[in-house]
Design a protein around this motif. Structure first.
Motif, short mmCIF file in Angstrom:
data_model
loop_
_atom_site.label_atom_id
_atom_site.label_comp_id
_atom_site.label_asym_id
_atom_site.label_seq_id
_atom_site.Cartn_x
_atom_site.Cartn_y
_atom_site.Cartn_z
N VAL A 107 86.66 -52.20 -16.06
CA VAL A 107 85.43 -52.49 -16.72
C VAL A 107 84.49 -51.04 -16.53
N ARG A 108 84.29 -50.55 -16.64
CA ARG A 108 84.18 -49.02 -15.74
C ARG A 108 84.19 -47.69 -16.65
N GLU A 109 85.16 -47.95 -17.38
CA GLU A 109 85.66 -47.43 -18.14
C GLU A 109 85.08 -46.36 -19.29
N HIS A 110 84.43 -45.92 -19.52
CA HIS A 110 83.65 -44.78 -19.96
C HIS A 110 83.93 -44.31 -21.04
N HIS A 111 84.98 -43.76 -21.82
CA HIS A 111 85.57 -43.56 -22.40
C HIS A 111 84.95 -42.57 -24.13
N GLY A 112 83.86 -41.45 -22.78
CA GLY A 112 82.52 -40.67 -23.24
C GLY A 112 81.32 -40.96 -22.82
N PHE A 113 81.03 -42.65 -22.28
CA PHE A 113 79.85 -42.50 -22.71
C PHE A 113 78.90 -42.03 -21.51
N ASP A 114 77.96 -41.59 -21.67
CA ASP A 114 77.19 -41.13 -20.92
C ASP A 114 76.27 -41.55 -19.90
N ARG A 115 75.92 -42.73 -19.92
CA ARG A 115 76.00 -44.14 -19.31
C ARG A 115 75.97 -45.39 -19.89
N MET A 116 75.84 -46.90 -18.98
CA MET A 116 77.03 -47.43 -19.19
C MET A 116 76.00 -49.08 -18.34
N TYR A 117 74.97 -49.51 -19.29
CA TYR A 117 74.21 -50.59 -18.90
C TYR A 117 74.93 -52.40 -19.40
N LEU A 118 76.26 -52.19 -17.89
CA LEU A 118 76.88 -53.46 -18.58
C LEU A 118 77.04 -55.00 -18.37
N SER A 119 76.56 -55.34 -19.16
CA SER A 119 76.96 -57.20 -18.31
C SER A 119 77.83 -57.40 -20.10
N GLU A 120 79.06 -58.64 -18.91
CA GLU A 120 80.19 -58.62 -19.40
C GLU A 120 80.21 -60.83 -18.97
N GLU A 121 80.84 -61.00 -19.48
CA GLU A 121 81.66 -62.16 -19.29
C GLU A 121 81.81 -62.57 -18.03
N ILE A 122 82.99 -62.55 -17.85
CA ILE A 122 83.52 -62.83 -16.27
C ILE A 122 83.60 -61.80 -16.20
N PRO A 123 82.65 -61.13 -15.08
CA PRO A 123 82.98 -60.14 -13.92
C PRO A 123 83.63 -60.97 -12.73
N THR A 124 84.42 -60.06 -12.02
CA THR A 124 85.04 -59.93 -10.94
C THR A 124 83.78 -59.66 -9.41
N HIS A 125 82.97 -58.41 -9.95
CA HIS A 125 82.14 -57.80 -8.72
C HIS A 125 80.97 -57.55 -9.29
N ILE A 126 79.88 -58.18 -8.82
CA ILE A 126 78.30 -57.86 -9.08
C ILE A 126 78.56 -56.45 -8.62
N ASP A 128 79.83 -54.11 -10.29
CA ASP A 128 80.20 -53.69 -12.08
C ASP A 128 79.28 -54.30 -12.97
N ASP A 129 79.05 -55.38 -12.87
CA ASP A 129 77.27 -55.34 -13.90
C ASP A 129 75.65 -55.28 -13.35
N ASP A 130 75.55 -54.65 -14.32
CA ASP A 130 73.80 -53.97 -14.21
C ASP A 130 73.27 -55.50 -13.89
N TYR A 131 73.77 -56.56 -15.76
CA TYR A 131 72.88 -57.80 -15.58
C TYR A 131 73.17 -58.64 -14.58
N LEU A 132 74.03 -58.47 -13.71
CA LEU A 132 74.00 -58.81 -12.35
C LEU A 132 73.32 -58.66 -11.42
N LEU A 133 73.57 -57.06 -11.28
CA LEU A 133 72.55 -57.13 -10.25
C LEU A 133 70.95 -57.24 -11.00
N PHE A 134 70.27 -56.74 -12.01
CA PHE A 134 68.88 -57.46 -12.44
C PHE A 134 69.01 -58.67 -11.71
N LEU A 135 70.16 -59.82 -12.49
CA LEU A 135 69.31 -61.32 -12.15
C LEU A 135 69.05 -60.85 -10.33
N GLN A 136 70.24 -60.06 -9.43
CA GLN A 136 70.08 -60.22 -8.11
C GLN A 136 68.89 -60.03 -7.73
#
Length: 478
Positions: A107-126, A128-136
């Motif tokens: 999930v956090r494979e950055h491929h050269g991104f300096d920063r990642m703010y993720l919102s994935e469809e079916i995250p397995t760990h909260i 890993d997912d910035d949007y879920l942390l936002f909701l929390q």
């Protein structure tokens, strides 16, 4: 301030090209995407080579054909990407940022991104997912399926459990604007990716009631298509819809209305992003490309989802805007693919496109429409019995199915809705296409497509329904 242009890629998931005003739709409200189109060029023949999420996205960031990465369907067995797009752009002194759905593995494979703010469809760990942390943080951690209820409800029209500003669509738009404002004084590459209008179709109010089903066009199909010859369409219908015959007309029309609502909700966020660039004086020096990873059948051809080479599944919008360089409000007929985004951004950033890339520079196609660009698209999806291949050229489309060696040939000028398979009328054209495909895949050593010197063919089988795909969320359990 740098003279380097800013780079912005806006991607939707499962967005049909023909639901946008700039692509001829007079019903769906997309004023902001249409505004972007007036500031640039619409490419009318853009295709997703492998119309499903992971291959399309990884083909884009690698610049390679998805099958070169081992991706012909949604699988996690991905070959290493040696020259990912964010890495090569970052080397040109750009700040690189991902916002939204990336669908990378891990999930956090950055491929050269300096920063990642993720919102994935079916995250397995909260975590890993910035949007879920936002909701929390906002007190919404009790919402177990924030992107809509999946599994047996996957293609059931829904209303989001969330208020508009809590929805992932709004979060991705707001976060993108925040990143732009925070990096206005240095060149940036931002990859903004909305989950929607990918199912479940769960617009929040007022988008769930924006479109009256009486105004919605009905799906396009013929009675002969009710039992598809395409095995993959069979599977898609069964595990996510439980068979087209079990969905009544009113349900399909409501589903289409909710899909349109999701599109208009995304359009509002595109407007926020464009306004932010305008207010900061960055518009003229920002190259924006708007596209989708693939389309959605929405009941056309008695099918839902993607995984098909019907236009509604594989043809995508491709809008390229750079007001200081490109002409405004024009169209281009050249065949383009998602890998062209790779080559375009690398070239504009000042980098060198790797020789292995299959992408081409869209800027040149935009400035010089008379220049030779690409005269066809060759594409492939699936494995074994679900493997199919396409050639799209001039007004024609040929599709070969490894399951039984079935063939489709369409004249899209005479039959834009792809309702009349003329393969039996033109056996020599089909034979030429089979020969061309076999030579092409042999040149890439793509053995899965071949049996000796010919395209592979399996004894035809029909899919047996085995129940819904289990896509219940698991992140809440940790």
């Amino acid at each position: 301030m740098s003279n380097k242009p800013n780079l912005l890629l806006i991607m939707c998931d499962q967005l049909r090209f023909d639901v946008l005003g700039c692509y001829g739709n007079n019903l769906v409200k997309t004023p902001n995407i249409d505004r972007l189109a007036k500031r640039g060029i619409c490419f009318d023949n853009a295709y997703s080579q492998t119309p499903v999420c992971m291959p399309a996205r990884h083909g884009l960031i690698s610049g390679l054909h998805p099958f070169e990465l081992g991706l012909t369907d949604n699988t996690e067995n991905i070959e290493e990407i040696s020259d990912p797009l964010p890495k090569l752009v970052r080397e040109q002194a750009y700040f690189t940022c991902a916002v939204g759905k990336m669908h990378f593995v891990p999930v956090r494979e950055h491929h050269g991104f300096d920063r990642m703010y993720l919102s994935e469809e079916i995250p397995t760990h909260i975590q890993d997912d910035d949007y879920l942390l936002f909701l929390q943080e906002q007190g919404y951690s009790h919402i177990i399926e924030p992107h809509g209820k999946r599994s047996e409800n996957y293609y059931v029209p829904q209303v989001s459990d969330l208020l508009e500003e809590m929805h992932s669509t709004a979060w991705v738009g707001n976060k993108t604007c925040e990143v732009i404002r925070g990096n206005k004084n240095r060149p940036f590459f931002i990859y903004t990716s909305f989950i929607k209008p990918h199912p479940p179709f769960d617009p929040c109010s007022p988008y769930n009631t924006m479109y009256d089903i009486e105004d919605i066009p009905a799906p396009i199909h013929t009675e002969e298509e009710r039992v598809p010859d395409d095995l993959t369409t069979d599977i898609q219908n069964d595990y996510k819809v439980n068979g087209i015959e079990n969905v009544n007309h009113e349900e399909i029309m409501k589903l289409r209305a909710h899909y349109y609502g999701c599109v208009s909700f995304v359009d509002k966020q595109v407007g926020k992003i464009l306004d932010t660039l305008d207010n900061l004086g960055l518009t003229d020096n920002t190259l924006i490309i708007f596209t989708s990873d693939h389309g959605e059948l929405l009941g056309d051809h008695y099918a839902f989802g993607k995984r098909s080479y019907y236009e509604a599944s594989t043809r995508v919008p491709m809008i390229v805007s750079w007001p200081s360089v490109l002409p405004l409000d024009e169209r281009r007929a050249q065949f383009t693919m998602l890998q062209d985004i790779y080559s375009t951004f690398i070239t504009v950033s000042g980098g060198t496109v790797p020789a292995a890339s299959s992408g081409k520079n869209l800027i040149q196609a935009g400035i010089h429409p008379e220049m030779p660009f690409r005269n066809k698209v060759i594409a492939e999806f699936g494995r074994r019995h679900t493997l199919k291949m396409m050639i799209r050229w001039e007004n024609y489309k040929y599709i070969y199915h490894a399951n039984g060696g079935l063939e489709n040939l369409y004249d899209l000028k005479a039959d834009p809705n792809e309702l009349h398979n003329i393969a039996d009328q033109y056996p020599q054209i089909c034979a030429n296409c089979r020969e061309e495909l076999a030579a092409y895949y042999k040149s890439y050593d793509f053995s899965e497509a071949l049996s000796g010197e010919q395209l592979i063919k399996y004894d035809r089988i029909k899919h047996e329904f085995k129940g819904y795909l289990n896509q219940y969320p698991v992140w809440c359990e940790d």
